[in-house]
Scaffold this motif. Structure first.
Motif, PDB file in Angstrom:
ATOM      1  N   ALA A 299     -64.650  62.678 -96.155  1.00 52.15           N
ATOM      2  CA  ALA A 299     -64.812  63.848 -95.283  1.00 52.15           C
ATOM      3  C   ALA A 299     -66.186  63.805 -94.612  1.00 52.15           C
ATOM      4  O   ALA A 299     -66.299  63.991 -93.394  1.00 52.15           O
ATOM      5  N   VAL A 300     -67.215  63.518 -95.385  1.00 47.61           N
ATOM      6  CA  VAL A 300     -68.577  63.466 -94.826  1.00 47.61           C
ATOM      7  C   VAL A 300     -68.646  62.367 -93.777  1.00 47.61           C
ATOM      8  O   VAL A 300     -69.201  62.556 -92.683  1.00 47.61           O
ATOM      9  N   SER A 301     -68.062  61.222 -94.081  1.00 41.96           N
ATOM     10  CA  SER A 301     -68.139  60.114 -93.142  1.00 41.96           C
ATOM     11  C   SER A 301     -67.396  60.441 -91.840  1.00 41.96           C
ATOM     12  O   SER A 301     -67.898  60.201 -90.740  1.00 41.96           O
ATOM     13  N   ARG A 302     -66.226  61.066 -91.943  1.00 37.40           N
ATOM     14  CA  ARG A 302     -65.461  61.430 -90.735  1.00 37.40           C
ATOM     15  C   ARG A 302     -66.168  62.547 -89.953  1.00 37.40           C
ATOM     16  O   ARG A 302     -66.119  62.569 -88.724  1.00 37.40           O
ATOM     17  N   LEU A 303     -66.815  63.442 -90.673  1.00 36.81           N
ATOM     18  CA  LEU A 303     -67.556  64.513 -90.003  1.00 36.81           C
ATOM     19  C   LEU A 303     -68.740  63.920 -89.235  1.00 36.81           C
ATOM     20  O   LEU A 303     -68.987  64.281 -88.078  1.00 36.81           O
ATOM     21  N   THR A 304     -69.428  62.999 -89.871  1.00 31.72           N
ATOM     22  CA  THR A 304     -70.579  62.355 -89.234  1.00 31.72           C
ATOM     23  C   THR A 304     -70.149  61.586 -87.990  1.00 31.72           C
ATOM     24  O   THR A 304     -70.849  61.575 -86.983  1.00 31.72           O
ATOM     25  N   GLN A 305     -68.969  60.967 -88.067  1.00 30.78           N
ATOM     26  CA  GLN A 305     -68.447  60.230 -86.896  1.00 30.78           C
ATOM     27  C   GLN A 305     -67.950  61.170 -85.798  1.00 30.78           C
ATOM     28  O   GLN A 305     -67.549  60.720 -84.727  1.00 30.78           O
ATOM     29  N   GLY A 306     -67.837  62.471 -86.120  1.00 26.89           N
ATOM     30  CA  GLY A 306     -67.286  63.412 -85.145  1.00 26.89           C
ATOM     31  C   GLY A 306     -65.773  63.330 -85.037  1.00 26.89           C
ATOM     32  O   GLY A 306     -65.182  63.732 -84.035  1.00 26.89           O
TER      33      GLY A 306
END
Ligand code: 8OZ
Length: 361
Positions: A299-306
């Protein structure tokens, strides 16, 4: 994990969510007589009120829309009154909650249908699936194809159910357009062989979900309307990308609050079926809720990627009422007991403890 944007507030329409973690809709089959959610449901949802947003289990918009025993409805006054206890309990803990509007279409059984009639569907094609009815799993019943002039009545049922949800105190509603139920049955060519304005082309197969969403948004406001889809889950489709890009674009033009996407197949690998969720998100253009097998790192990684704005968690919320706190502090998650997911009472429903309770024990 503290200090990352997953645990910071997010503005959704007129609401300020306290974090970006959403409780996904979860069928639990514990409604009482008259398909009314009981006091126990109020307790269950209020225990989970630290989610940024709760999306309720699916609530059938009519008796015809029911496909499993003991699922709650949103079409009688008693049901509205039952749900009011749920929304009051969640709001008193500072949470927010949408109701999921559900019509199962062909995924039903004559014993659940009005006067024992056949379940309705875009086309008379029976799926290879089972429903829980009469306390056991049974094959779905042979469906019948809806007449063209029956369709406005179903759209009206969705609209009335949305009004009922607001009367019950919900902050908004989610149209269930996923997982093989009625609106997906219209959208996908594996279940829709109609030759009228509701079948055939991408545009025709999109008509039902778009008409329903437009009616719901007209009733309760676009900013209080979300839609859930599952492009590659549920019914098979020969053109999921074209179909759901089109639907996402049209829903975006309606200005609805969010698109909630079951990415890949439920319980399956995220990689198997090629599909661009980035395209879908770009076509829609507003809040995108990603779902399916997320953990905090992804989730954090996808959020960071936008790649998404909000992340919904389903099964982890069953055994972890304080899931947000556990994810934030990296406390190991409790395991779900599969035997008590569907049906029954408090066991496996309201008796999973929070960390505070565990550490005091
Ligand atoms: C599990 C059991 C029964 C219904 C869905 C509403 O998949 C459901 C459901 C899930 O969306």
């Amino acid at each position: 994990m503290t200090g990352n944007a997953l645990f910071e507030p997010y503005t959704l329409g007129a609401l300020t969510l306290s974090n970006r973690i959403v409780m996904a809709p979860l069928t639990r089959n514990r409604a009482g007589a008259g398909f009314v959610p009981g006091d126990i449901a109020a307790k269950y949802y209020s225990q989970r009120a630290t989610a940024g947003l709760i999306i309720s289990e699916g609530a059938q918009i009519s008796q015809q829309g029911q496909g499993y025993q003991d699922t709650p409805g949103i079409y009688t006054q008693a049901q509205i009154d039952g749900w009011r206890k749920v929304t009051d309990a969640v709001h008193s803990k500072g949470g927010h909650i949408f109701l999921q509007l559900w019509h199962v279409g062909r995924v039903s059984h004559v014993d659940l249908q009005p006067n024992g009639q056949a379940p309705v569907a875009p086309s008379a094609i029976k799926p290879e699936t089972k429903v829980f009815v009469n306390n056991s799993f049974a094959d779905v019943s042979e469906p019948r194809a809806l007449e063209f002039d029956e369709i406005p009545g179903i759209v009206a049922d969705f609209r009335r159910a949305a009004a009922n949800a607001i009367a019950a105190g919900f902050d908004g509603v989610e149209v269930h357009g996923a997982n093989g139920y009625l609106l997906e049955q219209f959208a996908k060519d594996g279940s829709n062989t109609r030759t009228d304005a509701y079948g055939g082309s991408v545009e025709h197969r999109a008509r039902m979900i778009l008409e329903v969403t437009a009616a719901v948004a007209a009733e309760v406001g676009a900013e209080r309307t979300g839609v859930r889809i599952s492009p590659v889950n549920g019914v098979t489709s020969t053109d999921p990308q074209a179909q759901f890009n089109y639907i996402a674009e049209k829903l975006g033009q309606m200005g609805i609050a969010y698109l909630h996407v079951v990415e890949s197949a439920t319980g399956g690998s995220q990689e198997v079926v090629p599909f661009s969720y980035a395209d879908l998100r770009a076509k829609f253009g507003n809040t995108y809720i990603a779902n399916n097998g997320y953990d905090v790192e992804r989730a954090v990684s996808r959020l960071t990627q936008g790649a998404a704005d909000l992340f919904s968690f389903g099964r982890p919320f069953i055994a972890n009422p304080d899931l947000v706190e556990r994810l934030k502090t990296a406390v190991p998650l409790a395991e779900v007991n599969p035997a008590t997911i569907y049906g029954g009472g408090a066991e496996g429903y309201t008796d999973y403890p929070s960390i505070a309770a565990v550490s005091c024990a």
